[in-house]
Design an enzyme around this catalytic site. Sequence first.
Site, short mmCIF file in Angstrom:
data_model
loop_
_atom_site.label_atom_id
_atom_site.label_comp_id
_atom_site.label_asym_id
_atom_site.label_seq_id
_atom_site.Cartn_x
_atom_site.Cartn_y
_atom_site.Cartn_z
N HIS A 24 -28.65 3.95 -100.98
CA HIS A 24 -29.74 4.71 -100.35
C HIS A 24 -29.88 4.20 -98.91
CE1 HIS A 24 -33.10 7.24 -99.95
NE2 HIS A 24 -33.93 6.73 -100.85
N GLN A 53 -33.15 4.67 -96.77
CA GLN A 53 -34.24 3.82 -97.23
C GLN A 53 -34.10 2.41 -96.65
OE1 GLN A 53 -36.88 4.73 -99.54
NE2 GLN A 53 -37.67 2.84 -98.65
N ARG A 104 -39.80 5.91 -92.96
CA ARG A 104 -38.65 6.78 -93.25
C ARG A 104 -38.57 7.89 -92.20
NH1 ARG A 104 -36.84 7.40 -98.49
NH2 ARG A 104 -35.28 8.72 -97.51
N ASP A 151 -38.17 -1.99 -107.42
CA ASP A 151 -37.95 -0.54 -107.54
C ASP A 151 -37.97 -0.25 -109.04
OD1 ASP A 151 -37.22 2.13 -107.16
OD2 ASP A 151 -35.13 1.69 -106.71
N CYS A 165 -39.68 1.07 -102.58
CA CYS A 165 -39.24 2.31 -101.91
C CYS A 165 -40.07 3.51 -102.34
CB CYS A 165 -37.76 2.55 -102.19
SG CYS A 165 -37.37 2.70 -103.93
N ARG A 217 -28.92 14.62 -101.30
CA ARG A 217 -29.29 13.68 -102.38
C ARG A 217 -28.49 14.10 -103.60
NH1 ARG A 217 -35.07 11.33 -104.06
NH2 ARG A 217 -34.43 10.07 -102.26
#
Length: 304
Positions: free
Chosen positions: A130, A133, A291, A226, A263, A103
């Site tokens: 991402h 995701q 996930r 988001d 998310c 990340r």
Amino acid sequence: MTEYSGEDFLRLDTVSLDELQGLLDATAEMKQTPFRDTLSQRSLGMIFQKRSTRTRVSFEVGMTQLDGHAVFLSQDDIQLGRGETVGDTARSLSGYVDGLMARVYSYDDVEALAEHAGVPVVNGLSDFNHPCQALADTYTLLESFDVLEGLNFTWLGDGNNVCHSLLHALPRFGVDVTVATPPEHMPDSDVVERSRKLADEDGGGGIELTEDAEAAVYDADAVYTDTWVSMGEDGKSEEDFHPYQANTDLLSHAADSHVFMHCLPAHRGKEVTDDVVDGGHSVVWRQAENRLHAQKALLEQLLA
Ligand code: CP
Ligand code: NVA
């Protein structure tokens, strides 16, 4: 079933539709049969330049459930945080682990890791995208509706990293995506152009950009939002985003059977209200759980 053939997993626009479908099929199987020894003796290094709840825990627990092991490497604790280069970090870690998940702030860093690592690298979020995701979210949509083709999917708020990865995936399955954002927060035009091209080659879903939140939500099967200010964007103004808040009023224009998606982490009272995130249409906890299943399917295909 087509297995993923890439060396790394950095972005969804370079994954073929057959491979994406293969990962969705493998996710369903993984959810049915979660405990395996397919990654026995395998280790995953997990580099984090930013905070995480879901990504960190789902990758770590995922490795354990496949009989492997994960090592958490916070930037604050490894030499990367005091100037060792990404390349040298990648070369050194490749001698210990069988895969890396990272990340990062800048997408360039995850590309540099992949370039210099001798093991597969998975992008666990960057400023640009991402992909893990969006893979899990595509699965959550499939689980919710059985068929992706023909769904109306609406993105509300900031045209950010998560939005980019969803654009790289959903229209290729025939999902019509409408993105409603303030004009200066639209998704990158390169991502939109590339996603339209891929959609034309694959499932033919459309992509529309608008500033009109109410029109965008009208009859939507799925509404996704988001945070208005992503990690690394401290100081960005939230002022323009208020008309895009996912609240009961706005979502009353969506289809009766719509799902609400996020998310997470949610900023309650900002991009989404409590009654929406906690309401009957919300699938956010299932998204978070998926996930785990989707990433385990990916790890098995990359590392086994
Ligand atoms: N959605 C997501 O990536 O959550 P975390 O930031 O908690 O990992
Ligand atoms: N867009 C958000 C996603 C967090 C999972 C961020 O980058 O902070």
